[in-house]
Design a protein around this motif. Sequence first.
Motif, PDB file in Angstrom:
ATOM      1  N   GLY A 120       0.803  -1.225   0.000  1.00  0.00           N
ATOM      2  CA  GLY A 120       0.000   0.000   0.000  1.00  0.00           C
ATOM      3  C   GLY A 120       0.825   1.258   0.000  1.00  0.00           C
ATOM      4  O   GLY A 120       0.302   2.339  -0.223  1.00  0.00           O
ATOM      5  N   THR A 129      -2.859   5.260  -4.118  1.00  0.00           N
ATOM      6  CA  THR A 129      -3.128   4.473  -2.909  1.00  0.00           C
ATOM      7  C   THR A 129      -2.171   4.845  -1.777  1.00  0.00           C
ATOM      8  O   THR A 129      -2.488   4.639  -0.613  1.00  0.00           O
ATOM      9  N   VAL A 145      -3.718   7.147   0.770  1.00  0.00           N
ATOM     10  CA  VAL A 145      -4.677   6.489   1.660  1.00  0.00           C
ATOM     11  C   VAL A 145      -3.914   5.717   2.731  1.00  0.00           C
ATOM     12  O   VAL A 145      -4.228   5.800   3.925  1.00  0.00           O
ATOM     13  N   ALA A 146      -2.888   4.966   2.287  1.00  0.00           N
ATOM     14  CA  ALA A 146      -2.102   4.170   3.230  1.00  0.00           C
ATOM     15  C   ALA A 146      -1.371   5.065   4.227  1.00  0.00           C
ATOM     16  O   ALA A 146      -1.322   4.769   5.427  1.00  0.00           O
ATOM     17  N   THR A 186     -10.131   2.685   6.401  1.00  0.00           N
ATOM     18  CA  THR A 186      -9.008   2.989   5.505  1.00  0.00           C
ATOM     19  C   THR A 186      -8.686   1.784   4.620  1.00  0.00           C
ATOM     20  O   THR A 186      -8.418   1.930   3.423  1.00  0.00           O
ATOM     21  N   SER A 187      -8.738   0.599   5.209  1.00  0.00           N
ATOM     22  CA  SER A 187      -8.469  -0.619   4.452  1.00  0.00           C
ATOM     23  C   SER A 187      -9.493  -0.776   3.323  1.00  0.00           C
ATOM     24  O   SER A 187      -9.140  -1.086   2.177  1.00  0.00           O
ATOM     25  N   TRP A 215      -8.883   1.942   0.732  1.00  0.00           N
ATOM     26  CA  TRP A 215      -7.670   1.644  -0.024  1.00  0.00           C
ATOM     27  C   TRP A 215      -7.985   0.719  -1.211  1.00  0.00           C
ATOM     28  O   TRP A 215      -7.505   0.954  -2.331  1.00  0.00           O
ATOM     29  N   TYR A 238      -7.422   1.588  -5.076  1.00  0.00           N
ATOM     30  CA  TYR A 238      -6.520   0.702  -5.822  1.00  0.00           C
ATOM     31  C   TYR A 238      -7.179   0.251  -7.131  1.00  0.00           C
ATOM     32  O   TYR A 238      -6.583   0.338  -8.208  1.00  0.00           O
TER      33      TYR A 238
END
Lengths: 150, 102
Positions: free
Chosen positions: A86, A92, A95-96, A136-137, A140, A144
């Motif tokens: 990530g 991405t 975000v990570a 967040t996951s 992400w 992506y």
Amino acid sequence: MESSEWARNSLEAVEQERAESARRYVVPRGYDVAMGAAVTLLVMGLSLNAGDVAKQVWFGPTIGGLALLLWQVRRFIAANGTWISGLTAGPTRWVAASGLAVEVAGFALAIYAGSQQQWLLVVVVSAVTGAVIGWTSHRWSEVYRQSLGG
Amino acid sequence: MSPTGHHELDQVIHAPARLRIMTILGTVDRIEFATLRERIDVSDSVLSKHLSALAAAGRLTTTKSSRSGRRTTWVASTPHGRRALGQHVAALREMIADVPGA
């Protein structure tokens, strides 16, 4: 074949392969929630440790969080045959990086709260940090797929 | 990039299968050999030859590990490989843009 036509075909192949990566990307069922829960347990475990409570009390959440985290990594690899941290280049990464910043802040605040033995704050910060990481996951994965044209 | 300011095609990833391999590697941190073989749809030996050539040119690395009791080979792009792919794609775009009426 003209060089421009060859170039066009090569670029199309690149775009198709990126879209195929997006199409094949699989998020295991419950992955985002489990990642959030793992972080909640880890934050809680480390802040309990900072509060100088008995080893038996903080050891459980810490080991449980780590085990849950590793299990999710194994599930992700089994489902995709790939690993994506990530933090590589691309949209991405932001975000990570945001998730990582929240996580670090959550850990710091919870450990401070633990050291002051403010247990209610420990519970709240742990829960909020875990929820943000879970979201967040999820976010992400969306970014992506979009970044690959999926 | 050439002295004229144009990007240059990367001769190592020029072949279609190698371009596909590098494109896939550009979307992940690392990928299992078996998953990559399924994506490219070639035999083990053909994929191994491509990977060896790309690794020899510093475009990717391969590492072996054990997962669920079986040996797994992981393939990952190097930073040099990511840059080379980016420049190759930029060169392809320039070739199309340079065509009048494109």
